[in-house]
Design an enzyme around this catalytic site. Structure first.
Site, PDB file in Angstrom:
ATOM      1  N   SER A 169       0.852  -1.187   0.000  1.00 16.43           N
ATOM      2  CA  SER A 169       0.000   0.000   0.000  1.00 16.43           C
ATOM      3  C   SER A 169       0.892   1.243   0.000  1.00 16.43           C
ATOM      4  O   SER A 169       1.681   1.423  -0.915  1.00 16.43           O
ATOM      5  CB  SER A 169      -0.954  -0.024   1.203  1.00 16.43           C
ATOM      6  OG  SER A 169      -1.881   1.044   1.143  1.00 16.43           O
ATOM      7  N   THR A 170       0.793   2.091   1.033  1.00 16.49           N
ATOM      8  CA  THR A 170       1.573   3.329   1.078  1.00 16.49           C
ATOM      9  C   THR A 170       3.065   3.051   0.924  1.00 16.49           C
ATOM     10  O   THR A 170       3.638   2.255   1.656  1.00 16.49           O
ATOM     11  CB  THR A 170       1.333   4.065   2.414  1.00 16.49           C
ATOM     12  OG1 THR A 170      -0.070   4.322   2.546  1.00 16.49           O
ATOM     13  CG2 THR A 170       2.081   5.382   2.451  1.00 16.49           C
ATOM     14  N   HIS A 195      -2.802  -1.161  -3.167  1.00 21.98           N
ATOM     15  CA  HIS A 195      -3.956  -0.300  -2.906  1.00 21.98           C
ATOM     16  C   HIS A 195      -3.862   0.976  -3.740  1.00 21.98           C
ATOM     17  O   HIS A 195      -3.033   1.847  -3.474  1.00 21.98           O
ATOM     18  CB  HIS A 195      -4.023   0.084  -1.423  1.00 21.98           C
ATOM     19  CG  HIS A 195      -4.229  -1.088  -0.518  1.00 21.98           C
ATOM     20  ND1 HIS A 195      -3.901  -1.060   0.821  1.00 21.98           N
ATOM     21  CD2 HIS A 195      -4.730  -2.328  -0.742  1.00 21.98           C
ATOM     22  CE1 HIS A 195      -4.197  -2.224   1.376  1.00 21.98           C
ATOM     23  NE2 HIS A 195      -4.690  -3.020   0.442  1.00 21.98           N
ATOM     24  N   MET A 288      -0.055   1.116   5.044  1.00 27.86           N
ATOM     25  CA  MET A 288      -0.853   1.394   6.233  1.00 27.86           C
ATOM     26  C   MET A 288      -1.859   0.278   6.471  1.00 27.86           C
ATOM     27  O   MET A 288      -2.235  -0.432   5.555  1.00 27.86           O
ATOM     28  CB  MET A 288      -1.631   2.706   6.048  1.00 27.86           C
ATOM     29  CG  MET A 288      -0.792   3.965   6.128  1.00 27.86           C
ATOM     30  SD  MET A 288      -1.787   5.429   5.745  1.00 27.86           S
ATOM     31  CE  MET A 288      -3.148   5.228   6.918  1.00 27.86           C
ATOM     32  N   ASP A 291      -4.295  -4.951   6.268  1.00 31.26           N
ATOM     33  CA  ASP A 291      -4.665  -5.835   5.175  1.00 31.26           C
ATOM     34  C   ASP A 291      -3.511  -6.791   4.870  1.00 31.26           C
ATOM     35  O   ASP A 291      -2.366  -6.362   4.742  1.00 31.26           O
ATOM     36  CB  ASP A 291      -5.008  -4.999   3.930  1.00 31.26           C
ATOM     37  CG  ASP A 291      -5.532  -5.847   2.785  1.00 31.26           C
ATOM     38  OD1 ASP A 291      -6.086  -6.938   3.053  1.00 31.26           O
ATOM     39  OD2 ASP A 291      -5.393  -5.421   1.619  1.00 31.26           O
TER      40      ASP A 291
END
Length: 348
Positions: A169-170, A195, A288, A291
């Protein structure tokens, strides 16, 4: 937390300022109408983060990021991007130049409350995570012995996978580009959940394809898993696999979000565990939230699979890898070069 808002639109500057100050996290804001003014302010005063528009006069977002990174390597920069292919392309470039993350551009609509809510929900949590990363803190892995740290690391040494799965993600786009630049041609398929919203995953697949020795595509319903091909879940769709006539195919759905996201790593990993007959090598990179934690637990229940997580030091945000770590659902904590080596070995 002090944030500098950089945007040539007074409407957007005001909306961003209002939303940030409405949150408990941001105590002070300042504004700049272009990148040149922003760089001057950043050198005169201390800020904890920067929001940045990409389309501005005098000095645009890309040039601004480049300039900021010349004198400040660590301040979190989150960019605002419109949701179209041109904007997505510039966003990928901005992430390469040193931006930490992005949120979708505010909609030029009369629904002020909707825009404010979007900023609070999307922007504030990302800033909080990125700012915390820059603060001195005790590593979650600091006091572990080498045995605790990598309890099953030896499993990686001779592991050969039939399928590789990745979640991030991030900080993921930039990290994935670095990883894939170091990968050789693989003999197994690779499935990725990053994401990202629609359009951005399309452009990210195109960008990753240009730097990789492997073919990278945005996944479509019915795609047959082929060796040496990397499939990225499209924005706003969960990615799963199914078996038909002895072959594994991609399937997509828009079922409810999992861990507040769609696509979700947990959905992909659970589907793979239930459907795929073969050895699976899985990785959780910077991001973050949590997940992937449950998906990795499912992976580990089958002793034939291995799970690696990115180390805390190299992660932009150690939320997702940290959640897997806390669940004890990993086999090894790996540095970037170790991840490259592990994928190259297990995928050939």
């Amino acid at each position: 937390m002090r944030v500098l808002i950089v945007d040539d639109s007074i409407v957007f500057r005001t909306a961003i300022k209002t939303a940030l100050l409405n949150s408990n996290a941001v105590t002070e804001t300042d504004v700049a109408s272009n990148g040149k003014i922003a760089c001057e302010k950043l050198q005169q005063k201390e800020f904890d983060g920067v929001t940045l528009d990409l389309e501005m006069p005098v000095m645009d977002g890309i040039e601004t990021i480049k300039k900021i990174r010349e004198f400040n390597k660590t301040i979190p920069i989150i960019i605002f991007s419109a949701q179209n292919l041109k904007a997505a392309n510039k966003t990928m470039k901005a992430l390469e130049m040193g931006a930490n993350d992005f949120v979708q551009k505010l909609q030029d609509s009369n629904d002020v409350n909707e825009n404010l809510k979007m900023i609070e929900n999307e922007l504030v949590p990302k800033f909080k995570a990125l700012v915390e990363k820059n603060k001195p803190h005790e590593s979650q892995t600091k006091n572990l012995t080498s045995r605790d740290f990598d309890e099953n690391r030896s499993k990686f040494v001779n592991f050969k996978a039939n399928l590789i799965c990745i979640g991030s993600s991030t900080g993921g786009p930039d990290f994935l580009m670095k990883i894939f630049k170091g990968l050789e041609k693989l003999d197994v398929p690779v499935l990725i959940v990053q994401h990202m919203p629609p359009v951005f995953t399309t452009q990210f697949a195109n960008t990753l394809d240009t730097v990789s020795s492997n073919k990278v595509v945005e996944a479509k319903v019915g795609d047959i898993l082929e060796p040496g091909t990397v499939y990225i879940a499209p924005g706003d769709f969960h990615m799963t696999i199914k078996k038909s006539d002895g072959k594994y195919l991609i399937d997509l759905n828009q079922n409810e979000k999992v861990c507040y996201v769609r696509p979700a790593v947990d959905v992909l990993f659970q589907s793979v565990v239930e459907t795929f007959q073969g050895k699976i090598g899985s990785f959780i990179f910077t991001g973050m939230g949590s997940d992937g934690a449950n998906g990795c637990l499912a992976m580990r229940k089958n002793g034939e699979n291995v799970v690696g997580i990115q180390d805390e030091e190299s992660s932009v945000v150690w939320g997702m890898p940290g959640a897997v770590f806390n669940n004890k659902a990993y086999d090894a904590v790996l540095k970037p070069d170790e991840i490259i080596n592990a994928i190259n070995k297990m995928g050939r």
